[in-house]
Design an enzyme around this catalytic site. Structure first.
Site, PDB file in Angstrom:
ATOM      1  N   MET A 146      -8.658   8.816  -0.691  1.00  0.00           N
ATOM      2  CA  MET A 146      -9.590   9.031   0.450  1.00  0.00           C
ATOM      3  C   MET A 146     -10.083  10.596   0.302  1.00  0.00           C
ATOM      4  O   MET A 146      -9.302  11.383  -0.149  1.00  0.00           O
ATOM      5  CB  MET A 146      -8.787   8.971   1.774  1.00  0.00           C
ATOM      6  N   HIS A 191      -1.210  -1.131  -4.372  1.00  0.00           N
ATOM      7  CA  HIS A 191      -2.390  -0.820  -3.828  1.00  0.00           C
ATOM      8  C   HIS A 191      -2.557   0.810  -3.649  1.00  0.00           C
ATOM      9  O   HIS A 191      -1.418   1.473  -3.047  1.00  0.00           O
ATOM     10  CB  HIS A 191      -2.611  -1.531  -2.525  1.00  0.00           C
ATOM     11  N   ASP A 194      -4.499   4.027  -2.268  1.00  0.00           N
ATOM     12  CA  ASP A 194      -5.651   4.318  -1.513  1.00  0.00           C
ATOM     13  C   ASP A 194      -6.134   5.971  -1.907  1.00  0.00           C
ATOM     14  O   ASP A 194      -5.364   6.717  -1.420  1.00  0.00           O
ATOM     15  CB  ASP A 194      -5.658   4.095  -0.090  1.00  0.00           C
ATOM     16  N   HIS A 217      -8.011   1.600  -4.808  1.00  0.00           N
ATOM     17  CA  HIS A 217      -9.134   1.579  -3.893  1.00  0.00           C
ATOM     18  C   HIS A 217      -9.726   2.842  -3.471  1.00  0.00           C
ATOM     19  O   HIS A 217      -8.881   3.776  -2.926  1.00  0.00           O
ATOM     20  CB  HIS A 217      -8.376   0.896  -2.567  1.00  0.00           C
ATOM     21  N   ASP A 273      -7.402  -6.225   3.316  1.00  0.00           N
ATOM     22  CA  ASP A 273      -6.628  -4.626   3.534  1.00  0.00           C
ATOM     23  C   ASP A 273      -6.866  -4.222   4.959  1.00  0.00           C
ATOM     24  O   ASP A 273      -7.939  -4.126   5.521  1.00  0.00           O
ATOM     25  CB  ASP A 273      -7.401  -3.761   2.583  1.00  0.00           C
ATOM     26  N   MET A 326     -12.030   5.257  -1.748  1.00  0.00           N
ATOM     27  CA  MET A 326     -12.772   5.580  -0.145  1.00  0.00           C
ATOM     28  C   MET A 326     -13.314   6.801  -0.526  1.00  0.00           C
ATOM     29  O   MET A 326     -12.947   7.801   0.308  1.00  0.00           O
ATOM     30  CB  MET A 326     -11.876   5.332   0.824  1.00  0.00           C
ATOM     31  N   MET A 377     -12.435  -5.223   4.062  1.00  0.00           N
ATOM     32  CA  MET A 377     -11.465  -4.281   5.142  1.00  0.00           C
ATOM     33  C   MET A 377     -11.302  -5.289   6.250  1.00  0.00           C
ATOM     34  O   MET A 377     -12.549  -5.480   6.738  1.00  0.00           O
ATOM     35  CB  MET A 377     -12.354  -2.907   5.346  1.00  0.00           C
ATOM     36  N   SER A 414       0.731  -1.372  -0.016  1.00  0.00           N
ATOM     37  CA  SER A 414      -0.166  -0.095  -0.086  1.00  0.00           C
ATOM     38  C   SER A 414       0.995   1.382   0.156  1.00  0.00           C
ATOM     39  O   SER A 414       1.607   1.660   0.801  1.00  0.00           O
ATOM     40  CB  SER A 414      -0.778  -0.008   1.357  1.00  0.00           C
TER      41      SER A 414
HETATM   42  C1  DX5 Z   1      -6.871   2.118   4.970  1.00  0.00           C
HETATM   43  C2  DX5 Z   1      -6.330   1.766   3.577  1.00  0.00           C
HETATM   44  C3  DX5 Z   1      -5.101   0.623   3.482  1.00  0.00           C
HETATM   45  C4  DX5 Z   1      -3.888   1.007   4.423  1.00  0.00           C
HETATM   46  C5  DX5 Z   1      -3.568  -0.168   4.845  1.00  0.00           C
HETATM   47  O1  DX5 Z   1      -8.071   2.723   4.846  1.00  0.00           O
HETATM   48  O2  DX5 Z   1      -7.182   1.149   2.836  1.00  0.00           O
HETATM   49  O3  DX5 Z   1      -4.827   0.110   2.051  1.00  0.00           O
HETATM   50  O4  DX5 Z   1      -3.019   1.532   3.561  1.00  0.00           O
HETATM   51  O5  DX5 Z   1      -2.199   0.084   5.752  1.00  0.00           O
HETATM   52  P1  DX5 Z   1      -1.820  -0.868   6.801  1.00  0.00           P
HETATM   53  O6  DX5 Z   1      -1.265  -2.218   5.950  1.00  0.00           O
HETATM   54  O7  DX5 Z   1      -0.947  -0.148   7.489  1.00  0.00           O
HETATM   55  O8  DX5 Z   1      -2.953  -1.162   7.825  1.00  0.00           O
HETATM   56 ZN    ZN Z   2      -6.703   0.265   0.812  1.00  0.00          ZN
END
Ligand code: DX5
Ligand code: ZN
Length: 220
Positions: A38, A34, A36, A67, A176, A69, A138, A9
């Site tokens: 947000m 990966h 993210d 991903h 994740d 969010m 998740m 990630s």
């Molecule tokens: C959080 C993200 C994850 C995050 C995971 O909402 O979707 O992808 O980066 O990070 P770790 O592996 O540190 O929990």
């Molecule tokens: Zn993620």
């Protein structure tokens, strides 16, 4: 046995040295990036958007697993495809007409997946599963890296694996949040195919070695 995948990630990367960290992933045993996204509404945090993904794409030699969010992700699917996403996953909780959103992702040339929050039961996927390249479960409340893995994930993975098998599908299960060498093997045994790991990889002293060991562990 098909190979189990590791998706580092990028949220946990050093943004001031992003190219260096992307090249580390390119050279490692990892399979996907990966990424993210947000929006500060769907989750209480803001990460990065299209320009950063476009910059990652210029250096990445492996697929981008994006991903989302964000609220109403259907507003931006074509843009994420344009900047280089290969897989786009949207939260079940973020879009009203999920079937239409999945079609939009596929029409944009990407593989489509659904993400479920911790408290959303896998049973909601029963009828839509054939449309999914992947389901992302998740294992934390989304929004931040570095959180503790929640054990309720195991039973959800098992239930989802059973549903996928019963329908004769090849839908992948991705996990994740809080993934480490302590839970990785058990997640695979429960039926997972792809593990996302952020802090566990990027906070380690030898990132490539950590990826290699995780990849070996999940495929042993
Ligand atoms: C959080 C993200 C994850 C995050 C995971 O909402 O979707 O992808 O980066 O990070 P770790 O592996 O540190 O929990
Ligand atoms: Zn993620």
């Amino acid at each position: 046995m098909s190979s189990k995948l590791i998706a580092p990630s990028i949220l946990a990367a050093d943004f001031a040295n992003l190219q260096r960290d992307i090249e580390m992933v390119n050279e490692s045993d990892a399979d996907w990036f990966h990424i993210d996204v947000m929006d500060g509404h769907f989750v209480p945090n803001i990460s990065y958007g299209m320009p950063v993904i476009q910059a990652i794409k210029r250096h990445a030699t492996k697929p981008l697993d994006v991903h989302l969010m964000i609220e109403k992700p259907e507003r931006y699917i074509e843009e994420f495809a344009r900047v280089g996403a290969n897989i786009i996953t949207v939260h079940y909780e973020s879009t009203v007409h999920l079937h239409r959103t999945l079609k939009q992702i596929k029409d944009a040339g990407c593989k489509a997946g659904i993400v479920l929050n911790l408290t959303t039961p896998v049973s909601v996927l029963e009828d839509i599963l054939p449309e999914c390249y992947m389901v992302l479960l998740m294992s934390i409340n989304p929004g931040f890296g570095g959180q503790k893995f929640e054990n309720i994930t195991y039973q959800k993975v098992k239930k989802l694996r059973k549903m996928i098998n019963e329908q004769g599908l090849s839908t992948r299960i991705e996990i994740d949040g809080g993934v480490t060498n302590k839970n990785a093997k058990a997640l695979i045994e429960a039926g997972a195919d792809v593990l996302v790991a952020g802090s566990y990889i990027f906070k380690s002293s030898n990132k490539k070695e950590t990826i290699k060991n995780l990849k070996t562990l999940v495929n042993s």
